[in-house]
Write an enzyme that holds these catalytic residues in place. Structure first.
Site, PDB file in Angstrom:
ATOM      1  CG  ASP A  46      57.130  66.169  71.346  1.00  0.00           C
ATOM      2  OD1 ASP A  46      56.612  67.278  71.592  1.00  0.00           O
ATOM      3  OD2 ASP A  46      56.998  65.582  70.255  1.00  0.00           O
ATOM      4  CE1 TYR A  51      54.569  62.893  65.637  1.00  0.00           C
ATOM      5  CE2 TYR A  51      55.490  62.665  67.838  1.00  0.00           C
ATOM      6  CZ  TYR A  51      55.332  63.406  66.686  1.00  0.00           C
ATOM      7  OH  TYR A  51      55.939  64.624  66.570  1.00  0.00           O
ATOM      8  CE  LYS A  76      54.400  67.576  68.603  1.00  0.00           C
ATOM      9  NZ  LYS A  76      54.778  66.226  69.057  1.00  0.00           N
ATOM     10  CG  HIS A 109      50.912  67.529  64.876  1.00  0.00           C
ATOM     11  ND1 HIS A 109      50.955  66.163  64.987  1.00  0.00           N
ATOM     12  CD2 HIS A 109      52.196  67.900  64.648  1.00  0.00           C
ATOM     13  CE1 HIS A 109      52.195  65.732  64.825  1.00  0.00           C
ATOM     14  NE2 HIS A 109      52.966  66.770  64.610  1.00  0.00           N
TER      15      HIS A 109
END
Length: 296
Positions: A46, A51, A76, A109
């Site tokens: 994931d 990120y 996401k 997200h």
């Protein structure tokens, strides 16, 4: 072993029951971490545009030596992306960053940009537009499944009313001491799988004396107890660690918590000091959004 078990999404796609989360893992370390996780047996990775480590995650997947069709990759869409054209561009950006020919699951997200998380505007129109881009990418074969993250009931109902596809997943904050049971039951009624990020509360529960006592009775760690708790609620937990020993421990959860103890865990009030994670809005505090790749 739990690493060999799967849930089945509403469209028939199989998804491993335990995932490896990569939040707050720098891009330069992500490839090694993902390779370690896959070597241990994880088949569900994931990540997210926010990120800023999709490149490293993709490197780890490609260099793992495991066939691509045996690894489930989730990413996401940036929370700030609330238009069809921007979302369409960012979906292609993730495929480029990951250097993969498809993404197994892509989520919106957050229903709001991070700087407005849980504020008044629900961005119904923007989320419907972003969802349309995900639906088209799914139809084109770029995405095998689509879903959402941090969405509440009203946000999901907006997509159900305005989209062609129902979300297949809702990824939410869920752990002992903070489990959104009403939302979980609603999602289940719509055949939406709920994933649990931060199943160990970003470490906030590890020093809880009651959880330590219960874990000792099962001969496991508090982290293992908390991950098993999520699994017995039919949630898909996404623990994150850079330590291969902890990766193995997090997957060693083939034990059963008794009904009595599950009831106790459902009602427990574990600590909520999320440490460094407390500055993020999903843990209760707002922050300004950080730059993300392919911001358009």
């Amino acid at each position: 072993m739990i690493l060999q078990e799967n849930f089945t999404l509403s469209n028939g796609v199989r998804i491993p029951k335990l995932g490896y989360g990569t939040w707050m893992i720098p891009d330069a370390e992500a490839a090694h971490a993902v390779s370690d996780a896959i070597a241990i047996g994880y088949r569900h990775i994931d990540t997210a545009q926010a990120y800023a480590n999709e490149r490293g995650v993709g490197d780890g997947v490609r260099n793992s030596g495991v066939p691509r069709d045996q690894i489930f990759v989730t990413t996401k869409l940036a929370a700030e992306s609330k238009s069809y054209l921007d979302a369409k561009q960012l979906i292609d950006g993730s495929l480029q960053a990951l250097a993969l020919d498809h993404i197994d699951l892509m989520l919106i997200h957050s229903p709001q940009p991070w700087s407005e998380f849980r504020a008044g505007d629900r961005y119904f129109e923007g989320n419907a537009d972003a969802w349309r881009a995900l639906e088209e990418a799914h139809q084109a074969g770029k995405l095998r499944a689509v879903g959402v993250s941090n969405f509440e009931r009203e946000d999901i109902e907006n997509l159900l009313a305005n989209g062609r596809l129902a979300p297949m997943v809702n990824q939410v904050l869920a752990h002992v001491g903070n489990t959104p049971f009403d939302l979980i039951e609603y999602c289940r009624s719509k055949d939406i799988l709920v994933q649990a990020y931060s199943p160990v509360a970003h470490g906030a529960v590890l020093k809880d004396a009651g959880l330590q006592d219960m874990a000792e009775r099962y001969g496991v760690s508090v982290a293992q107890l908390c991950i098993r708790y999520c699994l017995q609620l039919n949630l898909l937990p996404l623990p994150k660690t850079l330590n291969p020993v902890h990766m193995r421990d997090n997957a060693a959860v083939d034990f059963t918590i008794s009904d009595e103890d599950m009831n106790a865990l459902r009602g427990t009030g574990a600590g909520t000091d999320y440490g460094e994670a407390g500055k993020f809005p999903v843990f209760g505090k707002k922050r300004q959004p950080e730059p993300t790749p392919y911001a358009g």
